[in-house]
Design an enzyme around this catalytic site. Structure first.
Site, PDB file in Angstrom:
ATOM      1  N   ARG A  88      51.057   5.165 -16.919  1.00 50.31           N
ATOM      2  CA  ARG A  88      52.162   4.673 -17.746  1.00 50.31           C
ATOM      3  C   ARG A  88      52.300   3.161 -17.615  1.00 50.31           C
ATOM      4  O   ARG A  88      52.569   2.471 -18.606  1.00 50.31           O
ATOM      5  CB  ARG A  88      53.460   5.367 -17.348  1.00 50.31           C
ATOM      6  CG  ARG A  88      54.651   4.830 -18.133  1.00 50.31           C
ATOM      7  CD  ARG A  88      55.824   5.759 -18.132  1.00 50.31           C
ATOM      8  NE  ARG A  88      57.029   5.115 -18.621  1.00 50.31           N
ATOM      9  CZ  ARG A  88      58.182   5.721 -18.811  1.00 50.31           C
ATOM     10  NH1 ARG A  88      58.290   7.004 -18.556  1.00 50.31           N
ATOM     11  NH2 ARG A  88      59.235   5.072 -19.253  1.00 50.31           N
ATOM     12  N   TYR A 136      70.070  14.391 -31.618  1.00 47.30           N
ATOM     13  CA  TYR A 136      69.716  13.006 -31.280  1.00 47.30           C
ATOM     14  C   TYR A 136      69.802  12.096 -32.499  1.00 47.30           C
ATOM     15  O   TYR A 136      70.239  10.950 -32.408  1.00 47.30           O
ATOM     16  CB  TYR A 136      68.304  12.951 -30.690  1.00 47.30           C
ATOM     17  CG  TYR A 136      68.193  13.505 -29.298  1.00 47.30           C
ATOM     18  CD1 TYR A 136      68.456  12.706 -28.184  1.00 47.30           C
ATOM     19  CD2 TYR A 136      67.818  14.822 -29.078  1.00 47.30           C
ATOM     20  CE1 TYR A 136      68.350  13.213 -26.892  1.00 47.30           C
ATOM     21  CE2 TYR A 136      67.709  15.334 -27.790  1.00 47.30           C
ATOM     22  CZ  TYR A 136      67.979  14.528 -26.700  1.00 47.30           C
ATOM     23  OH  TYR A 136      67.883  15.036 -25.425  1.00 47.30           O
ATOM     24  N   ASP A 153      56.538  13.439 -27.273  1.00 51.01           N
ATOM     25  CA  ASP A 153      57.993  13.494 -27.125  1.00 51.01           C
ATOM     26  C   ASP A 153      58.585  14.137 -28.371  1.00 51.01           C
ATOM     27  O   ASP A 153      58.059  13.952 -29.477  1.00 51.01           O
ATOM     28  CB  ASP A 153      58.573  12.087 -26.932  1.00 51.01           C
ATOM     29  CG  ASP A 153      60.033  12.129 -26.510  1.00 51.01           C
ATOM     30  OD1 ASP A 153      60.905  12.080 -27.408  1.00 51.01           O
ATOM     31  OD2 ASP A 153      60.315  12.225 -25.311  1.00 51.01           O
ATOM     32  N   ARG A 200      56.598  11.721 -14.097  1.00 48.94           N
ATOM     33  CA  ARG A 200      56.808  10.641 -13.135  1.00 48.94           C
ATOM     34  C   ARG A 200      56.739  11.073 -11.679  1.00 48.94           C
ATOM     35  O   ARG A 200      56.667  10.216 -10.792  1.00 48.94           O
ATOM     36  CB  ARG A 200      58.173   9.979 -13.407  1.00 48.94           C
ATOM     37  CG  ARG A 200      58.176   9.117 -14.659  1.00 48.94           C
ATOM     38  CD  ARG A 200      59.559   8.574 -14.946  1.00 48.94           C
ATOM     39  NE  ARG A 200      60.443   9.603 -15.469  1.00 48.94           N
ATOM     40  CZ  ARG A 200      61.751   9.447 -15.651  1.00 48.94           C
ATOM     41  NH1 ARG A 200      62.336   8.309 -15.303  1.00 48.94           N
ATOM     42  NH2 ARG A 200      62.481  10.434 -16.148  1.00 48.94           N
ATOM     43  N   ARG A 217      56.994  19.534 -18.375  1.00 55.36           N
ATOM     44  CA  ARG A 217      56.882  18.141 -17.909  1.00 55.36           C
ATOM     45  C   ARG A 217      55.902  18.005 -16.739  1.00 55.36           C
ATOM     46  O   ARG A 217      56.083  17.152 -15.873  1.00 55.36           O
ATOM     47  CB  ARG A 217      58.248  17.568 -17.504  1.00 55.36           C
ATOM     48  CG  ARG A 217      59.203  17.420 -18.667  1.00 55.36           C
ATOM     49  CD  ARG A 217      60.294  16.387 -18.374  1.00 55.36           C
ATOM     50  NE  ARG A 217      61.388  16.532 -19.315  1.00 55.36           N
ATOM     51  CZ  ARG A 217      62.655  16.751 -18.992  1.00 55.36           C
ATOM     52  NH1 ARG A 217      63.016  16.820 -17.726  1.00 55.36           N
ATOM     53  NH2 ARG A 217      63.574  16.874 -19.921  1.00 55.36           N
TER      54      ARG A 217
END
Length: 344
Positions: free
Chosen positions: A38, A152, A75, A29, A25
């Site tokens: 973003r 998921y 992702d 962020r 990652r």
């Protein structure tokens, strides 16, 4: 190997004085430049599917830190979407998907041959990056492992214990295994296209492997990874594969030999000295600094970084975190980590 990129040399089994470094990652962020891009994209999925902007955020940590590798910005849940599942993200809560819990739900999924129509922008991002990255920087492609992606798809969201997936596995094994097989096939095609577009290494993220116990780990974590790795190496001889069966514990031992991966990524729950003796003995390892150090920094970060470098010094090693860097990390601590590794 002298002229080869540092990361590829480690994956080929070379022990280096200074290990190559990248971070899970690393485009994220915690970086102000990422947050700005973003915002420009509008939302997370729009960023994933915009090749120019996805390439831009992939390049940002390379410009800032000079990591030895860049990992494609995407992702793991793009595969379910490409197979026909509904996918959306809830701000502050994470992903949501339409669920697969019955044969009827499974029947609505599309064939693997149709996934590229959705995923073509991802391959374009890889092509842009293969041209734009510095000559010494390795480009890593990736996908989620079938078990993790299935958790998921079955629950429709992330769950603390993967309970819905375990329940389906026990109550309707045929449906569960059919879903896993579809994801496995799609993952092979997806990663193969990434390699064709310019990815030099691929990584298989099995974030929830640790919740599979005993024989279930062999069947649903290890075996799909083996199948994917074998298919990719048959199509693309020489392509290195990194496997990450997170929280596998003692099942990290022998994972490389059993699956054919070139490197085993380690989470930070395993001791580096133990891993050096039992996992690195079979080849390259990656890891495994706790991501909390990117928040707290200081002497503890320096000491722990040095301890990991020292533990893995006698074999092939890629320095990384044991999990993805968190949004509250301090960018200055990333630089401190890199400086410590490169001066250890």
């Amino acid at each position: 190997m002298a002229g080869q990129k540092k990361l590829l040399r480690a994956l080929a089994g070379e022990t280096q004085d200074v290990p190559p470094i990248w971070m899970m990652r690393q485009a994220g962020r915690y970086l102000p430049e990422y947050r700005a891009t973003r915002a420009e994209a509008g939302d997370f999925l729009s960023l994933c599917y915009n090749p120019e902007l996805a390439a831009e955020v992939t390049l940002q940590p390379i410009r800032r830190y000079g990591f030895d590798a860049a990992i494609l910005f995407a992702d793991i849940l793009l595969i379910p979407q490409a197979l026909g599942a509904d996918l959306w993200f809830v701000t502050g809560e994470g992903p949501r998907l339409s669920t697969i819990t019955t044969e009827g739900d499974f029947a609505k999924l599309g064939p693997v041959s149709d996934i590229h129509e959705t995923l073509n922008p991802i391959y374009e991002t890889v092509r842009i990056l293969s041209r734009a990255l510095p000559a010494e920087t390795t480009l890593i492609g990736f996908a989620g492992a079938p078990w993790t992606v299935a958790t998921y798809m079955i629950a429709g969201r992330g769950t603390p214990d993967q309970g819905p997936a375990h329940a389906l596995r026990e109550e309707n094994t045929a449906l569960f295994e059919a879903l896993l097989a579809r994801i496995t096939e799609a993952t092979i095609e997806y990663l193969s296209k990434q390699i064709e577009a310019g990815a030099e290494v691929v990584k298989i993220f099995d974030s929830w492997a640790g919740s599979l116990k005993g024989e279930a780990f062999q069947k649903y974590a290890l075996e799909p990874c083996r199948q994917i790795t074998a298919a990719l190496k048959e199509r693309h001889p020489g392509i290195p594969v990194i496997g990450f069966p997170r929280e596998a514990g003692d099942k990290y031992v022998g994972f490389a030999k059993a699956t054919g991966v070139d490197c085993v990524a380690l989470d930070n729950s395993v001791d580096p000295a133990w891993a050096a003796a039992h996992v690195q003995a079979d080849g390259c390892v990656q890891g495994n600094l706790a991501s909390r150090h990117m928040v707290t920094g200081g002497q503890e970060l320096v000491d722990e970084t040095r301890r990991i470098v020292e533990a893995f010094r006698n074999g092939p090693h890629i320095f990384n975190l044991g999990h993805g860097i968190t949004p509250d990390a301090d960018p200055a601590n990333v630089q401190l980590m890199i400086d410590t590794v490169r001066s250890s």
